[in-house]
Design an enzyme around this catalytic site. Structure first.
Site, short mmCIF file in Angstrom:
data_model
loop_
_atom_site.label_atom_id
_atom_site.label_comp_id
_atom_site.label_asym_id
_atom_site.label_seq_id
_atom_site.Cartn_x
_atom_site.Cartn_y
_atom_site.Cartn_z
N ASP A 189 0.82 -1.21 0.00
CA ASP A 189 0.00 0.00 0.00
C ASP A 189 0.86 1.26 0.00
O ASP A 189 2.01 1.25 0.44
CB ASP A 189 -0.92 0.02 1.23
N LYS A 190 0.27 2.35 -0.44
CA LYS A 190 0.94 3.66 -0.51
C LYS A 190 1.60 4.02 0.82
O LYS A 190 2.76 4.44 0.85
CB LYS A 190 -0.08 4.72 -0.90
#
Length: 302
Positions: A137-138
């Site tokens: 994820d970011k």
């Protein structure tokens, strides 16, 4: 070329935007509302608006516009490369960096940086994901393997599928876990109440997370998680499911949490067989500075 979907409303009824988004869960309600506003949705051959009330037996037809092409460019963005040879690259992705371009993140991603620093990447995935074997994820930091050619990509992806690679994460969670280790075996799929979220659901995909406690603090626990599977948001979903959501997680955690830039989750260890030499490679990177500082602050409060 545009795509069209057509269906007869039966069980899901009410506002047109809600009916379409719930019938076709791969599209968001905001996307559907844009199509309605542009006149791309018809009921019984008539163009309708978002507030049209769908009745049983209505025939809905949606014309899905072709997405705007993303301009994939090489960008001189700092990218910590841990290992590189002719076949692959191992990257320590910073927190806050998106892995590949998407409609909401057209540039400034890890792929844009890879195109500048590495240039040669596998082409097995679509054009916006060259070299990307797996993602995080970011707001999750840490190790990712990237393939430079298609043969390496196939070999590395197969190890993920066969569960022979090693991925260990360090996470800080809310609550004091009383036991030393555990295994969460619970299927994951898209949440039925929030399209941005995943959830443990009965007909989801198999997902297994092993964890062990590294350190306890007042109201928090530091754990190491090892993945058997790689579902979207897996650790975040599983830890919330057992009552210990990740600290700083804006999607799955409580609102009152530790200050930071998102969830305290770091892909610390990555191990796999080299795609051509079969040599076992293992990499480990330290926790980001903010993560380390947060742990020190918690120790001082104990």
């Amino acid at each position: 070329m545009t795509e069209q979907i057509k269906f007869t409303a039966t069980t899901i009824l009410g506002r047109a935007d809600k009916v379409i988004a719930e019938t076709y869960r791969e599209y968001t309600r905001s996307q559907v509302q844009q199509w309605l506003k542009a006149g791309f949705v018809r009921a019984n051959e008539d163009v309708i608006k978002a507030n049209y009330k769908v009745k049983s037996g209505d025939v809905l037809q949606v014309t899905i516009p072709k997405p705007e092409p993303l301009d994939l460019v090489a960008q001189d963005i700092p990218l910590p490369i841990v290992f590189e040879d002719e076949e692959l690259v191992v990257v320590n992705k910073p927190q806050g960096m998106v892995v590949h371009p998407s409609a909401g993140h057209p540039n400034g991603t890890m792929v844009n940086a890879l195109l500048y620093h590495v240039k040669q990447l596998s082409g097995i995935n679509d054009v916006i994901r060259p070299g990307i074997v797996h993602r995080i994820d970011k707001d999750t930091s840490g190790l990712l393997m990237v393939a430079k050619n298609d043969q390496a990509h196939i070999a590395l992806a197969q190890q993920l599928k066969d569960k022979t690679s090693m991925r260990k994460y360090v996470a800080l969670v809310h609550g004091e876990i009383p036991h030393e280790k555990g295994t969460i075996d619970a299927p994951i799929g898209r949440s039925k109440t929030n399209r941005k979220m995943q959830a443990v659901i009965e007909n989801g995909k198999a997902a297994v997370t092993h964890f062990q406690v590294l350190q306890r603090f007042k109201e928090y626990t530091l754990i190491e998680c090892q993945l058997e599977t790689g579902r979207t948001h897996q650790i975040r979903v599983h830890m919330r499911y057992i009552g210990y959501p990740l600290a700083g997680d804006p999607l799955y955690g409580p609102k009152k949490t530790l200050a930071g830039n998102g969830q305290f989750l770091h892909a610390k260890v990555l191990g796999f067989k080299h795609p051509t030499t079969n040599e076992w490679l293992i990499f480990e990177v330290p926790l980001p500075e903010l993560f380390q500082k947060t742990l020190k602050n918690l120790e001082e409060k104990d």
